[in-house]
Motif scaffolding. Structure first.
Motif, PDB file in Angstrom:
ATOM      1  N   PRO A 226      34.100  43.677  77.215  1.00  0.00           N
ATOM      2  CA  PRO A 226      33.287  44.703  76.553  1.00  0.00           C
ATOM      3  C   PRO A 226      32.089  44.148  75.803  1.00  0.00           C
ATOM      4  O   PRO A 226      31.069  44.841  75.671  1.00  0.00           O
ATOM      5  CB  PRO A 226      34.278  45.388  75.600  1.00  0.00           C
ATOM      6  N   VAL A 227      32.172  42.905  75.317  1.00  0.00           N
ATOM      7  CA  VAL A 227      31.009  42.302  74.658  1.00  0.00           C
ATOM      8  C   VAL A 227      29.878  42.121  75.658  1.00  0.00           C
ATOM      9  O   VAL A 227      28.704  42.420  75.363  1.00  0.00           O
ATOM     10  CB  VAL A 227      31.408  40.962  74.005  1.00  0.00           C
ATOM     11  N   LEU A 228      30.197  41.663  76.865  1.00  0.00           N
ATOM     12  CA  LEU A 228      29.174  41.569  77.913  1.00  0.00           C
ATOM     13  C   LEU A 228      28.708  42.960  78.341  1.00  0.00           C
ATOM     14  O   LEU A 228      27.528  43.166  78.645  1.00  0.00           O
ATOM     15  CB  LEU A 228      29.723  40.804  79.119  1.00  0.00           C
ATOM     16  N   GLY A 229      29.638  43.908  78.356  1.00  0.00           N
ATOM     17  CA  GLY A 229      29.269  45.265  78.742  1.00  0.00           C
ATOM     18  C   GLY A 229      28.275  45.898  77.795  1.00  0.00           C
ATOM     19  O   GLY A 229      27.308  46.546  78.227  1.00  0.00           O
ATOM     20  N   ILE A 230      28.456  45.684  76.494  1.00  0.00           N
ATOM     21  CA  ILE A 230      27.539  46.298  75.535  1.00  0.00           C
ATOM     22  C   ILE A 230      26.169  45.612  75.604  1.00  0.00           C
ATOM     23  O   ILE A 230      25.135  46.245  75.305  1.00  0.00           O
ATOM     24  CB  ILE A 230      28.131  46.229  74.107  1.00  0.00           C
ATOM     25  N   SER A 231      26.128  44.349  76.015  1.00  0.00           N
ATOM     26  CA  SER A 231      24.830  43.698  76.203  1.00  0.00           C
ATOM     27  C   SER A 231      24.079  44.321  77.385  1.00  0.00           C
ATOM     28  O   SER A 231      22.857  44.448  77.350  1.00  0.00           O
ATOM     29  CB  SER A 231      25.009  42.196  76.422  1.00  0.00           C
ATOM     30  N   CYS A 232      24.815  44.738  78.421  1.00  0.00           N
ATOM     31  CA  CYS A 232      24.182  45.420  79.559  1.00  0.00           C
ATOM     32  C   CYS A 232      23.569  46.744  79.118  1.00  0.00           C
ATOM     33  O   CYS A 232      22.477  47.118  79.563  1.00  0.00           O
ATOM     34  CB  CYS A 232      25.204  45.660  80.668  1.00  0.00           C
ATOM     35  N   LEU A 233      24.262  47.467  78.227  1.00  0.00           N
ATOM     36  CA  LEU A 233      23.709  48.718  77.710  1.00  0.00           C
ATOM     37  C   LEU A 233      22.447  48.446  76.900  1.00  0.00           C
ATOM     38  O   LEU A 233      21.474  49.208  76.955  1.00  0.00           O
ATOM     39  CB  LEU A 233      24.746  49.435  76.849  1.00  0.00           C
ATOM     40  N   GLY A 234      22.450  47.349  76.120  1.00  0.00           N
ATOM     41  CA  GLY A 234      21.250  46.990  75.379  1.00  0.00           C
ATOM     42  C   GLY A 234      20.081  46.668  76.287  1.00  0.00           C
ATOM     43  O   GLY A 234      18.939  47.066  76.013  1.00  0.00           O
ATOM     44  N   ILE A 235      20.343  45.979  77.392  1.00  0.00           N
ATOM     45  CA  ILE A 235      19.277  45.680  78.355  1.00  0.00           C
ATOM     46  C   ILE A 235      18.719  46.968  78.945  1.00  0.00           C
ATOM     47  O   ILE A 235      17.501  47.103  79.138  1.00  0.00           O
ATOM     48  CB  ILE A 235      19.813  44.753  79.454  1.00  0.00           C
ATOM     49  N   CYS A 236      19.594  47.931  79.235  1.00  0.00           N
ATOM     50  CA  CYS A 236      19.125  49.226  79.750  1.00  0.00           C
ATOM     51  C   CYS A 236      18.180  49.903  78.760  1.00  0.00           C
ATOM     52  O   CYS A 236      17.127  50.429  79.142  1.00  0.00           O
ATOM     53  CB  CYS A 236      20.320  50.139  80.040  1.00  0.00           C
ATOM     54  N   SER A 384      22.806  48.136  84.796  1.00  0.00           N
ATOM     55  CA  SER A 384      23.839  49.161  84.951  1.00  0.00           C
ATOM     56  C   SER A 384      24.821  48.784  86.051  1.00  0.00           C
ATOM     57  O   SER A 384      26.026  49.072  85.954  1.00  0.00           O
ATOM     58  CB  SER A 384      23.194  50.516  85.257  1.00  0.00           C
ATOM     59  N   ALA A 385      24.337  48.124  87.112  1.00  0.00           N
ATOM     60  CA  ALA A 385      25.246  47.640  88.152  1.00  0.00           C
ATOM     61  C   ALA A 385      26.184  46.569  87.594  1.00  0.00           C
ATOM     62  O   ALA A 385      27.382  46.545  87.917  1.00  0.00           O
ATOM     63  CB  ALA A 385      24.445  47.087  89.332  1.00  0.00           C
ATOM     64  N   ALA A 386      25.649  45.679  86.748  1.00  0.00           N
ATOM     65  CA  ALA A 386      26.506  44.675  86.103  1.00  0.00           C
ATOM     66  C   ALA A 386      27.527  45.348  85.186  1.00  0.00           C
ATOM     67  O   ALA A 386      28.694  44.929  85.119  1.00  0.00           O
ATOM     68  CB  ALA A 386      25.639  43.697  85.310  1.00  0.00           C
ATOM     69  N   TYR A 387      27.103  46.391  84.477  1.00  0.00           N
ATOM     70  CA  TYR A 387      28.011  47.150  83.626  1.00  0.00           C
ATOM     71  C   TYR A 387      29.131  47.781  84.461  1.00  0.00           C
ATOM     72  O   TYR A 387      30.300  47.814  84.048  1.00  0.00           O
ATOM     73  CB  TYR A 387      27.198  48.230  82.906  1.00  0.00           C
TER      74      TYR A 387
END
Length: 419
Positions: A226-236, A384-387
């Motif tokens: 989830p830490v990596l997931g929230i970084s993907c949301l930040g990139i979006c 978003s694909a990485a997420y």
């Protein structure tokens, strides 16, 4: 919510939202001002990215200082230092006349870094406070409620900051948003000094964090997902802001960036509030997977609308999915870390989220400058694909760790009886 209000007071919630604004207002103001003064987007994205990245990197330092010296002192010093830092940043930007001439790029980047480092990270401090209360009272309902409310405040701060920047830029000029940041810092300092009873987090309240941080057990092996997931949301989010800046510059309406982002962030805030009121169970691997699927689909549609109404509608949908995603990730981090190190987990996730926004700023600017405006839309698609991939990995590991260890039902057990 009444219980939370009784702990920190109603006025402190308004103060908590107010002190979340300087980071996003400074980054967006730099993006708008530099885009207007240089006629291109790249340098502005680097400055905005440095503000966000420096703020993210200073979170852990401020968290440790607040444990040692108290939240009031750290907030006062940080807000006081942020005032000359923002003023220095404004002076450096005013030296640019056009096509990066007249100003020092190195001094501008240094000023952006100083403005980010001195921004008070109240969101991270509040998460530390609620985490400590959980370690002391073990009230899971208070923990879930406070985490959800902090997530809502983080989401609400984005559209509020964007709308303020857009409105003030139209009424007072492009430089006015940075003056507003200085005013917000002054209001925060006055609140801390004149209403000390509203900030009850003292160094004595946060004793014992050193020993508590060593108990990282349980579900720590799943926490990095989830830490990596929230970084993907930040990139979006960061890349979407850059894309909107490209669009505004091409239409000679730089000040409209704030309203574009306001529409996106407002939808995200509304989605968080509605999902919270409905008590939607999004803090599961199924919820993460469904939201990731929707985010990937919406990201693919970002290049479709050509008219402004169509773009606003799609931005609202994009923002709603992002808000749901942030709420889901925060809930997952809470559930994974409630018996381990929730303070470190949330502060790390908060810093990673802001760092993701910084990367989104820079990557969107680099893609757009090299390959055209439409190519900037590739960054949210990739992130978003990485997420989406991380959601499936998390679901697989969760099922393998917990669900597959359940003993099978007896063969003679039947859900229905004959006769």
């Amino acid at each position: 919510m009444r219980y939370l209000t009784s702990i920190v007071g109603k006025q402190f919630f308004a103060f908590s939202l107010l002190m979340r604004l300087p980071t996003w207002m400074s980054a967006l103001a730099v993006l708008v001002i530099m885009s207007d003064r240089t006629g291109e987007i790249t340098l502005g994205t680097y400055g905005a990215g440095l503000i966000a990245l420096a703020s993210a990197m200073s979170h852990r330092t401020y968290r440790v200082l607040s444990h040692r010296f108290g939240v009031r002192g750290v907030l006062t010093v940080a807000a006081t230092l942020n005032i000359p830092a923002v003023a220095f940043l404004l002076v450096q930007m005013l030296d640019f006349i056009g096509q990066r001439t007249g100003g020092s790029i190195l001094m501008f980047l240094l000023a952006s870094t100083l403005a980010g480092v001195t921004t008070p990270p109240l969101g991270a401090m509040m998460r530390s406070y609620w985490s400590h209360r959980y370690s002391e009272y073990h009230d899971r309902r208070e923990l879930n409620t406070s985490t959800t409310f902090e997530s809502v405040l983080d989401i609400v701060a984005l559209p509020v900051a964007a709308s303020i920047v857009g409105l003030i830029a139209i009424l007072g000029g492009l430089n006015a948003p940075l003056y507003a940041v200085i005013v917000i810092d002054l209001l925060g300092i006055m609140f801390v000094l004149w209403r000390p009873g509203s900030i009850r987090m003292r160094s004595a309240d946060l004793e014992g964090f050193g020993s508590f941080e060593k108990n990282v057990q349980g579900s720590a092996k799943l926490g990095w997902l989830p830490v990596l997931g929230i970084s993907c949301l930040g990139i979006c989010i960061g890349s979407a802001q850059t894309m909107l800046a490209f669009r505004a510059i091409s239409q000679d309406s730089v000040t409209n960036i704030g309203f574009y982002l306001g529409a996106m962030g407002s939808a995200g805030a509304i989605a968080c509030v509605v999902m919270t009121l409905l008590r939607s169970r999004v803090g599961t691997w199924q919820g993460w997977t469904m939201i990731a699927s929707a985010l990937t689909l919406v990201s693919l549609l970002m290049s479709v609308p050509q008219s402004t109404p169509g773009l606003l509608l799609l931005l609202a949908l994009f923002g709603a999915v992002l808000g749901a995603g942030l709420l889901s990730i925060d809930s997952i981090i809470t559930s994974l870390s409630a018996r381990g190190n929730i303070d470190l987990a949330h502060s790390t996730a908060q810093a990673t989220f802001i760092a993701g926004i910084a990367l989104g700023f820079v990557w969107g600017g680099v893609f757009g400058a090299r390959f055209g405006v439409q190519s900037a839309l590739l960054v949210p698609v990739i992130s978003s694909a990485a997420y989406f991939i991380l959601a499936h990995i998390y679901g697989y590991k969760w099922r393998k760790k917990y669900e597959e260890r359940l003993a099978p039902l007896p063969e003679d057990l039947s859900l229905s009886r004959k006769g």
